[in-house]
Motif scaffolding. Structure first.
Motif, PDB file in Angstrom:
ATOM      1  N   CYS A 166      53.978  35.076  30.532  1.00 52.14           N
ATOM      2  CA  CYS A 166      55.293  34.995  31.175  1.00 52.14           C
ATOM      3  C   CYS A 166      55.233  35.495  32.620  1.00 52.14           C
ATOM      4  O   CYS A 166      56.256  35.535  33.301  1.00 52.14           O
ATOM      5  N   ALA A 167      54.065  35.897  33.080  1.00 52.55           N
ATOM      6  CA  ALA A 167      53.925  36.412  34.438  1.00 52.55           C
ATOM      7  C   ALA A 167      54.176  35.296  35.447  1.00 52.55           C
ATOM      8  O   ALA A 167      53.821  34.143  35.195  1.00 52.55           O
ATOM      9  N   PRO A 168      54.782  35.602  36.591  1.00 51.89           N
ATOM     10  CA  PRO A 168      55.038  34.566  37.583  1.00 51.89           C
ATOM     11  C   PRO A 168      53.745  34.008  38.156  1.00 51.89           C
ATOM     12  O   PRO A 168      52.740  34.725  38.275  1.00 51.89           O
ATOM     13  N   LYS A 169      53.775  32.740  38.502  1.00 52.77           N
ATOM     14  CA  LYS A 169      52.581  32.103  39.055  1.00 52.77           C
ATOM     15  C   LYS A 169      52.271  32.639  40.455  1.00 52.77           C
ATOM     16  O   LYS A 169      51.126  32.798  40.836  1.00 52.77           O
ATOM     17  N   ARG A 170      53.320  32.872  41.212  1.00 50.67           N
ATOM     18  CA  ARG A 170      53.151  33.447  42.552  1.00 50.67           C
ATOM     19  C   ARG A 170      53.849  34.791  42.580  1.00 50.67           C
ATOM     20  O   ARG A 170      55.045  34.883  42.378  1.00 50.67           O
ATOM     21  N   ARG A 171      53.094  35.811  42.862  1.00 52.98           N
ATOM     22  CA  ARG A 171      53.670  37.153  42.903  1.00 52.98           C
ATOM     23  C   ARG A 171      53.987  37.529  44.333  1.00 52.98           C
ATOM     24  O   ARG A 171      53.331  37.066  45.268  1.00 52.98           O
ATOM     25  N   ARG A 172      54.975  38.385  44.479  1.00 51.42           N
ATOM     26  CA  ARG A 172      55.364  38.812  45.823  1.00 51.42           C
ATOM     27  C   ARG A 172      54.266  39.668  46.442  1.00 51.42           C
ATOM     28  O   ARG A 172      53.643  40.474  45.771  1.00 51.42           O
ATOM     29  N   THR A 173      54.076  39.470  47.716  1.00 58.71           N
ATOM     30  CA  THR A 173      53.118  40.297  48.443  1.00 58.71           C
ATOM     31  C   THR A 173      53.899  41.270  49.316  1.00 58.71           C
ATOM     32  O   THR A 173      54.954  40.910  49.855  1.00 58.71           O
ATOM     33  N   PRO A 174      53.416  42.479  49.453  1.00 58.00           N
ATOM     34  CA  PRO A 174      54.149  43.446  50.268  1.00 58.00           C
ATOM     35  C   PRO A 174      54.131  43.052  51.749  1.00 58.00           C
ATOM     36  O   PRO A 174      53.130  42.554  52.267  1.00 58.00           O
ATOM     37  N   LYS A 175      55.273  43.257  52.418  1.00 60.05           N
ATOM     38  CA  LYS A 175      55.405  42.917  53.837  1.00 60.05           C
ATOM     39  C   LYS A 175      55.250  44.152  54.725  1.00 60.05           C
ATOM     40  O   LYS A 175      55.549  44.115  55.907  1.00 60.05           O
ATOM     41  N   THR A 176      54.765  45.244  54.145  1.00 58.53           N
ATOM     42  CA  THR A 176      54.625  46.494  54.888  1.00 58.53           C
ATOM     43  C   THR A 176      53.437  46.393  55.848  1.00 58.53           C
ATOM     44  O   THR A 176      52.395  45.826  55.518  1.00 58.53           O
ATOM     45  N   ASP A 177      53.623  46.957  57.021  1.00 51.52           N
ATOM     46  CA  ASP A 177      52.559  46.963  58.025  1.00 51.52           C
ATOM     47  C   ASP A 177      51.384  47.791  57.509  1.00 51.52           C
ATOM     48  O   ASP A 177      51.568  48.935  57.084  1.00 51.52           O
TER      49      ASP A 177
END
Length: 100
Positions: free
Chosen positions: A81-92
């Protein structure tokens, strides 16, 4: 003295044995889904939804997956059930390095 296998000279024995082995290796959730699909075929949509609390769309999706795999019940096994595309952090990365 010759040693023969259990299915020696029995026509179709090994083919049926392979099917039994395939069924034994099928996950329990896939076997349950196949049972639900067979119930749907004999008793209809409303009875299936009442008995198993499964949506109409889910039944059709299971039926399509089974048909695409040529009737192999392993096609009905639950997937991740895991998403195919996971969010990536936008932190510098410099900020992360400074915090560490």
């Amino acid at each position: 003295m010759q040693v023969h296998h259990a299915g020696y000279r029995i026509r179709g024995f090994y083919r049926i044995a392979a099917l039994g082995h395939l069924w034994a290796m099928t996950p329990k959730d896939a076997q349950r889904r196949l049972h639900i699909l067979r119930f749907w075929g004999t008793h209809g949509l409303e009875a299936t939804q009442d008995a198993f609390d499964v949506s109409r769309r889910t039944l059709y999706r299971w039926k399509q997956a089974l048909r695409e795999q040529g009737g192999n019940p392993a096609a009905l096994a639950a997937r991740s059930c895991a998403p195919k595309r996971r969010r990536t952090p936008k932190t510098d990365p410099r900020l992360v390095a400074e915090i560490r």
